[in-house]
Design a protein around this motif. Structure first.
Motif, mmCIF file in Angstrom:
data_model
loop_
_atom_site.group_PDB
_atom_site.id
_atom_site.type_symbol
_atom_site.label_atom_id
_atom_site.label_comp_id
_atom_site.label_asym_id
_atom_site.label_seq_id
_atom_site.Cartn_x
_atom_site.Cartn_y
_atom_site.Cartn_z
ATOM 1 N N UNK A 94 0.828 -1.207 0.000
ATOM 2 C CA UNK A 94 0.000 0.000 0.000
ATOM 3 C C UNK A 94 0.865 1.260 0.000
ATOM 4 N N UNK A 95 1.954 1.216 0.775
ATOM 5 C CA UNK A 95 2.852 2.365 0.816
ATOM 6 C C UNK A 95 3.525 2.581 -0.529
ATOM 7 N N UNK A 96 4.001 1.495 -1.127
ATOM 8 C CA UNK A 96 4.646 1.619 -2.435
ATOM 9 C C UNK A 96 3.656 2.103 -3.490
ATOM 10 N N UNK A 97 2.430 1.607 -3.437
ATOM 11 C CA UNK A 97 1.408 2.050 -4.370
ATOM 12 C C UNK A 97 1.126 3.542 -4.195
ATOM 13 N N UNK A 98 1.083 3.988 -2.961
ATOM 14 C CA UNK A 98 0.825 5.393 -2.684
ATOM 15 C C UNK A 98 1.953 6.275 -3.220
ATOM 16 N N UNK A 99 3.188 5.897 -2.968
ATOM 17 C CA UNK A 99 4.331 6.643 -3.489
ATOM 18 C C UNK A 99 4.274 6.714 -5.009
ATOM 19 N N UNK A 100 3.984 5.575 -5.634
ATOM 20 C CA UNK A 100 3.916 5.526 -7.091
ATOM 21 C C UNK A 100 2.793 6.407 -7.629
ATOM 22 N N UNK A 101 1.640 6.375 -6.974
ATOM 23 C CA UNK A 101 0.501 7.157 -7.450
ATOM 24 C C UNK A 101 0.807 8.655 -7.428
ATOM 25 N N UNK A 102 1.444 9.116 -6.364
ATOM 26 C CA UNK A 102 1.776 10.545 -6.281
ATOM 27 C C UNK A 102 2.803 10.898 -7.349
ATOM 28 N N UNK A 103 3.817 10.035 -7.515
ATOM 29 C CA UNK A 103 4.790 10.252 -8.595
ATOM 30 C C UNK A 103 4.076 10.412 -9.934
ATOM 31 N N UNK A 104 3.201 9.465 -10.254
ATOM 32 C CA UNK A 104 2.530 9.468 -11.553
ATOM 33 C C UNK A 104 1.669 10.707 -11.734
ATOM 34 N N UNK A 105 0.995 11.122 -10.671
ATOM 35 C CA UNK A 105 0.177 12.333 -10.747
ATOM 36 C C UNK A 105 1.045 13.565 -11.005
ATOM 37 N N UNK A 108 2.244 13.550 -14.609
ATOM 38 C CA UNK A 108 1.159 13.957 -15.503
ATOM 39 C C UNK A 108 0.947 15.468 -15.459
ATOM 40 N N UNK A 109 1.149 16.065 -14.277
ATOM 41 C CA UNK A 109 0.908 17.502 -14.122
ATOM 42 C C UNK A 109 2.093 18.354 -14.551
ATOM 43 N N UNK A 110 3.319 17.841 -14.313
ATOM 44 C CA UNK A 110 4.508 18.663 -14.511
ATOM 45 C C UNK A 110 5.417 18.174 -15.630
ATOM 46 N N UNK A 111 5.209 16.936 -16.064
ATOM 47 C CA UNK A 111 6.119 16.357 -17.041
ATOM 48 C C UNK A 111 7.161 15.512 -16.347
ATOM 49 N N UNK A 119 10.039 19.695 -5.676
ATOM 50 C CA UNK A 119 10.383 19.208 -4.333
ATOM 51 C C UNK A 119 9.594 17.976 -3.904
ATOM 52 N N UNK A 120 8.361 17.833 -4.366
ATOM 53 C CA UNK A 120 7.564 16.687 -3.942
ATOM 54 C C UNK A 120 8.124 15.395 -4.509
ATOM 55 N N UNK A 121 8.443 15.365 -5.800
ATOM 56 C CA UNK A 121 8.991 14.144 -6.381
ATOM 57 C C UNK A 121 10.380 13.845 -5.821
ATOM 58 N N UNK A 122 11.157 14.879 -5.537
ATOM 59 C CA UNK A 122 12.464 14.658 -4.908
ATOM 60 C C UNK A 122 12.290 13.972 -3.553
ATOM 61 N N UNK A 123 11.295 14.418 -2.790
ATOM 62 C CA UNK A 123 11.037 13.829 -1.470
ATOM 63 C C UNK A 123 10.525 12.400 -1.598
ATOM 64 N N UNK A 124 9.681 12.149 -2.587
ATOM 65 C CA UNK A 124 9.188 10.791 -2.819
ATOM 66 C C UNK A 124 10.340 9.835 -3.104
ATOM 67 N N UNK A 125 11.265 10.292 -3.939
ATOM 68 C CA UNK A 125 12.419 9.455 -4.274
ATOM 69 C C UNK A 125 13.293 9.230 -3.043
ATOM 70 N N UNK A 126 13.480 10.275 -2.256
ATOM 71 C CA UNK A 126 14.273 10.141 -1.034
ATOM 72 C C UNK A 126 13.633 9.129 -0.087
ATOM 73 N N UNK A 127 12.325 9.201 0.057
ATOM 74 C CA UNK A 127 11.604 8.245 0.904
ATOM 75 C C UNK A 127 11.798 6.834 0.366
ATOM 76 N N UNK A 128 11.567 6.659 -0.910
ATOM 77 C CA UNK A 128 11.614 5.342 -1.538
ATOM 78 C C UNK A 128 13.003 4.715 -1.442
ATOM 79 N N UNK A 129 14.025 5.524 -1.579
ATOM 80 C CA UNK A 129 15.394 5.010 -1.639
ATOM 81 C C UNK A 129 16.075 4.914 -0.280
ATOM 82 N N UNK A 130 15.739 5.836 0.643
ATOM 83 C CA UNK A 130 16.604 5.938 1.830
ATOM 84 C C UNK A 130 15.864 6.131 3.150
ATOM 85 N N UNK A 131 14.551 5.937 3.176
ATOM 86 C CA UNK A 131 13.811 6.194 4.413
ATOM 87 C C UNK A 131 13.963 5.059 5.417
#
Length: 243
Positions: A94-105, A108-111, A119-131
């Motif tokens: 569920x957590x991985x799905x949530x991270x992925x969904x925000x990334x995808x959104x 879609x919005x920013x390219x 900053x949001x996608x940078x934080x998502x990647x930081x969470x995914x890789x090193x949290x």
């Protein structure tokens, strides 16, 4: 068996504390492996929120996160990095799905270009890789916020028995296959370490604010023999004071 699967099997002979939360699912993956494919081994271990596919399945030009959101398939290479990513998907779907969904959104919005990440996608990647996900008594939380390493790891050492810590970042787990004192996690504080609770904590505002606290993980009591000596924490290049 690929070198990634073999390396994980060797590590599970005497699992380090940070691997223990994943020992059961990892052993299931290893037992299910019938070929050298990490993707096939992950799929064979049981039904998950996604299917793991070979890296070649990712179309040229399509962002990795967009592809996962569109197909529920995770491109997977035969290396430790992607093997640990798969273990996290199986453990916290569920957590991985949530991270992925925000990334995808956000894509879609920013390219999907590097400059469009924000900053949001940078934080998502930081969470995914090193949290690292931490539930701890208030005294430990306050000491961590203050980077008062002596209080955190020496004065309140026994309180770690009441804490719960799980490494979520797959790059972090990969780095710890060759432990070094300086390896530092980005700690995400939470009240409950269940998949539901972690997924629910991923508010966009909190992520964009990069609400992480740095912590050298080998300082955690019981996680590394050398930290039984209080002098272990005197290394100011690792246990840094606040600026």
């Amino acid at each position: 068996m690929t070198s990634a699967l073999a390396s994980l099997a060797a590590a599970l002979n005497t699992p380090a504390p940070w691997l223990l939360p994943y020992a059961r699912v990892a052993r299931n993956v290893l037992a299910a492996a019938k070929s050298d494919s990490v993707a096939d081994a992950l799929n064979a271990a049981g039904e998950g929120a996604v299917r793991f596919v070979e890296q070649a399945a990712l179309p040229d030009g399509e962002p990795y996160e967009s592809f996962i959101a569109r197909t529920a398939c995770v491109p997977t290479r035969d290396n430790l990095h992607d093997l640990f990513n798969g273990l996290i998907w199986l453990s916290y779907p569920k957590t991985k799905r949530c991270l992925n969904a925000i990334h995808a959104q956000e894509i879609a919005a920013r390219g999907g270009a590097v400059g469009a990440r924000g900053p949001l996608r940078d934080a998502l990647t930081l969470f995914d890789e090193n949290a690292a996900i931490l539930q701890a008594p208030p005294t430990l939380v306050e000491s961590l916020r203050l980077r008062d390493w002596k209080a955190l790891f020496i004065d309140h050492r026994t309180e770690w028995e009441s804490a719960r810590l799980a490494l979520f970042g797959h790059a972090l787990l990969e780095k710890l296959m060759q432990p070094r004192k300086a390896i530092t996690a980005h700690v995400w504080l939470i009240e409950d370490l269940t998949d539901d609770a972690i997924a629910s904590s991923l508010a966009r505002a909190r992520l964009a604010a990069k609400d992480f606290l740095p912590m050298p993980v080998l300082g955690v009591p019981g996680w590394w023999p050398d930290n039984e000596n209080p002098a272990f924490y005197d290394d100011a290049d690792v246990f840094r004071v606040p600026r």
